[in-house]
Write a protein that holds these residues in place. Structure first.
Motif, PDB file in Angstrom:
ATOM      1  N   MET A 121       0.894  -9.035  14.749  1.00 14.68           N
ATOM      2  CA  MET A 121       1.202  -8.275  13.656  1.00 14.68           C
ATOM      3  C   MET A 121       1.454  -9.319  12.345  1.00 14.68           C
ATOM      4  O   MET A 121       1.308  -9.044  11.203  1.00 14.68           O
ATOM      5  CB  MET A 121       2.309  -7.364  13.837  1.00 14.68           C
TER       6      MET A 121
ATOM      7  N   ASN B 289       4.850  -4.967   5.350  1.00 12.85           N
ATOM      8  CA  ASN B 289       3.600  -4.387   6.159  1.00 12.85           C
ATOM      9  C   ASN B 289       3.884  -2.739   6.851  1.00 12.85           C
ATOM     10  O   ASN B 289       3.273  -2.498   7.859  1.00 12.85           O
ATOM     11  CB  ASN B 289       2.747  -5.099   6.688  1.00 12.85           C
TER      12      ASN B 289
ATOM     13  N   ALA C  45       4.289   0.281   6.401  1.00 11.91           N
ATOM     14  CA  ALA C  45       3.547   1.454   6.471  1.00 11.91           C
ATOM     15  C   ALA C  45       2.270   1.494   7.117  1.00 11.91           C
ATOM     16  O   ALA C  45       1.771   2.224   7.933  1.00 11.91           O
ATOM     17  CB  ALA C  45       3.085   1.724   4.866  1.00 11.91           C
ATOM     18  N   THR C  46       1.584   0.199   7.354  1.00 10.72           N
ATOM     19  CA  THR C  46       0.155   0.133   7.981  1.00 10.72           C
ATOM     20  C   THR C  46       0.521  -0.317   9.665  1.00 10.72           C
ATOM     21  O   THR C  46      -0.406   0.013  10.160  1.00 10.72           O
ATOM     22  CB  THR C  46      -0.765  -0.933   7.302  1.00 10.72           C
ATOM     23  N   LEU C  47       1.577  -1.100   9.952  1.00  6.44           N
ATOM     24  CA  LEU C  47       1.937  -1.450  11.225  1.00  6.44           C
ATOM     25  C   LEU C  47       2.773  -0.504  11.809  1.00  6.44           C
ATOM     26  O   LEU C  47       2.934  -0.999  12.958  1.00  6.44           O
ATOM     27  CB  LEU C  47       2.607  -2.913  11.008  1.00  6.44           C
ATOM     28  N   ARG C  48       3.177   0.752  11.538  1.00  7.72           N
ATOM     29  CA  ARG C  48       4.105   1.202  12.079  1.00  7.72           C
ATOM     30  C   ARG C  48       3.826   1.625  13.690  1.00  7.72           C
ATOM     31  O   ARG C  48       4.821   1.653  14.704  1.00  7.72           O
ATOM     32  CB  ARG C  48       4.534   2.673  11.350  1.00  7.72           C
TER      33      ARG C  48
ATOM     34  N   THR D  66      13.148   2.467   6.027  1.00 12.16           N
ATOM     35  CA  THR D  66      12.005   3.130   6.651  1.00 12.16           C
ATOM     36  C   THR D  66      12.350   3.994   7.790  1.00 12.16           C
ATOM     37  O   THR D  66      13.235   3.785   8.407  1.00 12.16           O
ATOM     38  CB  THR D  66      10.955   2.089   7.224  1.00 12.16           C
TER      39      THR D  66
END
Length: 472
Positions: A157, A173, A175-178, A248
């Motif tokens: 990642m 990042n 939001a995209t890697l959650r 987050t």
């Protein structure tokens, strides 16, 4: 290469001297103005690492001391190898404590693990030892693979193995890697859950503890576990629970998962321990429960109202070290005198060896967490931290499981004082083993009488931002 009749106890004294010298050098680097580093912070010398290294060296030193003259050839066939295998295992734990990079971390982890596998399997002609060693190496290898798999996702990642850079990249990042972040975290939690013997990853512990020679059991219960907790703490507050990730939902889920594992370990460890009659298996499940207590300071996030997570964790780890090594010293005394490691072997100990029985009582009071003992204040500080962060259900679990533990801990006292056994042979206590026992009992009392000395010193030299956070 020495002839069989040669005395190998001098190797134990030599190992002990080397541990003391190592501790001296660690103390000389306490409280640096800035963390020292090698290879872009792959290896860090900060107060987080220094304090944990001193704990690891203290545990290794006490285990080496109580082994000198007490470990017999029939229990450990290769006494010379036993002493010098303890040293690289301890070194592996120290590397883990100082790791600032996933590769360095894994090198230390495997150095500790591989030497531990050999130590557990040293009694080659002992059936229980073979069974425990086989389970340990298979499950330990699987857990190492799971950890490595979780690390590979972090590298994939972020393109980095440096803990600080990983945290920064994940925060930018998130939001995209959650989904991959969740997968990586749970793989690492499972792998390290095995290393610290936390529920539901603890099933190896009873058989391995029972099959291993008692000093090696003590090493697994204290030094190996402390090293795994060191890196778990470092990774939680270096990758998953700090920086931009604090904003987050992933952050809250990480902490909740840690709290659930902590609660499960406390409940399962204490409940299953109620039915144990073998002292080593009982201490294995006690260790599972204590893993839960030690997870709480990691799981409850620091805040403006509560930022003493590390000092609470370190204080209880110190108390845990002394009370556990002390109890394993008692088990070694009973094995050497009666050949028995069952609870019934303690019957009438007060009438046969009053001093040993009194020291055992002091250790049991600390294990049970009763005033005034190191274990009591260790649990109290952790509970106060959980209250400050308003995790009341976790505090309730700690209190309830601590009360449950009274039953099996007081089994020691019941056997020693309420079961007469005048016909049993006298209890012989080798001098190094007796010194270890009373050092541990005395330290448990001192930690209970003056806990603020230790806690205050840790808080005075430790800094969250300087010694633990590596994100930019």
């Amino acid at each position: 290469m020495l002839p069989k009749q040669a005395d190998r106890n001098w190797l134990g004294w030599l190992s002990l001297v080397s541990i003391v010298i190592s501790a001296f050098f660690v103390v000389s680097y306490l409280n640096p103005a800035e963390p020292k580093q090698l290879l872009q912070f792959s290896y860090r010398i900060d107060d987080f690492a220094n304090i944990l290294k001193l704990i690891l060296l203290t545990g290794a030193g006490l285990i080496t001391l109580m082994s000198i003259g007490s470990v017999k050839e029939d229990e450990v066939p290769h006494i010379g190898e036993y002493y010098y295998l303890l040293l690289p295992a301890t070194l592996g734990g120290m590397i883990m404590a100082s790791s600032g990079d996933l590769i360095t971390l894994f090198v230390g982890l495997e150095l500790l693990s591989i030497t531990s596998y050999i130590l557990v399997g040293m009694r080659k002609k002992h059936l229980q030892s073979n069974e425990g060693a086989f389970k340990y190496i298979v499950l330990g290898g699987i857990s190492s693979a799971v950890i490595l798999y979780g690390m590979s996702f972090l590298y994939g990642m972020t393109g980095s193995t440096a803990i600080g850079e990983i945290n920064t990249a994940l925060g930018q990042n998130a939001a995209t890697l959650r989904p991959l972040m969740y997968l990586s975290f749970f793989l690492l939690l499972a792998g390290f859950g095995f290393k610290i013997a936390a529920t539901p990853f603890h099933m190896w512990a009873p058989d391995v503890y029972q099959g291993s020679p008692t000093p090696i059991t003590a090493f697994l219960a204290v030094v190996s576990k402390a090293a795994a907790f060191a890196i778990l703490f470092r990774m939680m507050y270096g990758i998953f629970a700090v920086g931009d990730l604090m904003q987050t939902p992933f952050h809250e889920d990480v902490l909740t998962a840690m709290m659930v594992v902590a609660a499960a370990a406390m409940i399962a460890g204490n409940v299953v321990a109620l039915r144990q009659t073998n002292l080593k298996r009982l201490m294995a499940y006690s260790g599972v429960a204590n893993s839960g207590y030690l997870l709480v300071p990691i799981a409850v996030q620091f805040s403006m109202m509560h930022y003493s997570n590390f000092s609470e964790f370190a204080f209880y780890l110190i108390a845990y070290l002394f009370m556990n090594i002390g109890i394993f010293a008692v088990i070694m005394i009973m094995e050497g005198s009666t050949g028995d490691e069952e609870m019934k072997g303690l019957a009438g100990l007060y009438y046969r060896a009053p001093g040993t029985a009194i020291a055992t009582v002091l250790l049991v009071l600390s294990l049970a967490g009763l005033p005034v003992s190191g274990g009591f204040f260790g649990k109290l500080y952790i509970m106060m931290g959980a209250i400050q962060t308003m995790h009341y259900w976790l505090v309730a679990v700690m209190i309830a499981t601590s009360v449950v533990s009274y039953y099996y801990y007081f089994g020691f006292i019941r056997q020693m004082f309420m079961r007469s056994d005048y016909e049993s042979m006298a209890v012989k206590v080798p001098l190094p083993l007796g010194i270890t026992l009373w050092l541990c009992a005395g330290a448990s009392v001192i930690l209970g009488l003056a806990p603020q000395w230790v806690l205050g010193y840790i808080e005075r030299i430790f800094s969250l931002s300087r010694d633990l956070f590596m994100f930019s």
